[in-house]
Design an enzyme around this catalytic site. Sequence first.
Site, short mmCIF file in Angstrom:
data_model
loop_
_atom_site.label_atom_id
_atom_site.label_comp_id
_atom_site.label_asym_id
_atom_site.label_seq_id
_atom_site.Cartn_x
_atom_site.Cartn_y
_atom_site.Cartn_z
N GLY A 136 41.75 101.60 83.27
CA GLY A 136 41.00 101.11 84.22
C GLY A 136 40.08 100.01 84.07
N THR A 177 40.64 97.01 85.26
CA THR A 177 40.63 96.27 86.70
C THR A 177 39.74 96.98 87.66
OG1 THR A 177 42.93 95.38 85.99
CG2 THR A 177 42.08 95.36 88.46
N LYS A 182 40.76 86.58 84.38
CA LYS A 182 41.75 87.40 83.80
C LYS A 182 42.52 86.23 83.05
CE LYS A 182 44.89 91.18 83.48
NZ LYS A 182 44.14 92.02 82.52
N ALA A 187 43.07 92.26 78.16
CA ALA A 187 44.27 92.78 78.07
C ALA A 187 44.49 93.65 77.25
CB ALA A 187 45.54 91.63 77.96
N GLY A 188 45.15 94.97 77.40
CA GLY A 188 45.07 96.02 76.54
C GLY A 188 43.73 96.52 76.09
N ASN A 248 35.54 106.00 83.35
CA ASN A 248 36.61 106.29 84.43
C ASN A 248 37.31 107.41 84.57
OD1 ASN A 248 38.04 105.17 86.60
ND2 ASN A 248 39.62 104.69 85.14
#
Length: 238
Positions: free
Chosen positions: A15, A17, A38, A118-119, A176
């Site tokens: 979650g 993003t 990003k 990322a990740g 989230n």
Amino acid sequence: MTQRYFITGTDTDIGKTLATRALLQAAKGAGWRAVGYKPVAAGCRRTADGARNDDALALQADSGIRVPYEQVNPLALLAATSPHLAGRDEGRTLDPAVMTHGLEILARQAHWVFIEGAGGWFTPLGDSLSFDQWVADQHLPVILVVGLKLGCINHALLTAQAIRQAGLPLAGWIANDLSATPHRRADYLATLRQRLVAPLLGEIPWLADPDTAALADFIDLGPLLAHSREDVNAAERA
């Protein structure tokens, strides 16, 4: 002074993003010039305009200033895997100088820059570089997104420990919901509130269609605004 925050998560598909979009909407709604960044996106589609990543496009759409896609996502990779593997598949080296330059460009245009990773925290970017190293080099305060599921307590505490060991502040965390009926949600939240030494910035419920939701409603920018005032006061004293 531009406020820059790095958003990491307890895992991939947790979650980040969604949380970054919520932060952007909240900052924009409060009257700030906010932009999403990003720097590295793996899992892009080929389009007539070049490689495009759905998460980066969502950040671009929720930003309070209009910037080209290439400024939101300068390193776009096709394979939906770890960035160092996606880069290897394409014969590309992910240059941290490109990431830094992109951040500097956005910071000159906005009051707030929310940088989505990322990740997870230690995601590799190359044979000798990982995302956490770049974040530490940029001295970025971190916001941790915790996906509420079995195992999230351990993942959250380990990530928070690693952030602090890198000498970086954990500016806050966001919970989230990953399903409509998250496992022992109240118990997990209570434990995380007790053990994560950072303010809870928001709780995002399970949303069947996040694109129709007012995500800012789930975010409290108060702790970040207080952090911003502390930075300004420190700069004035220096």
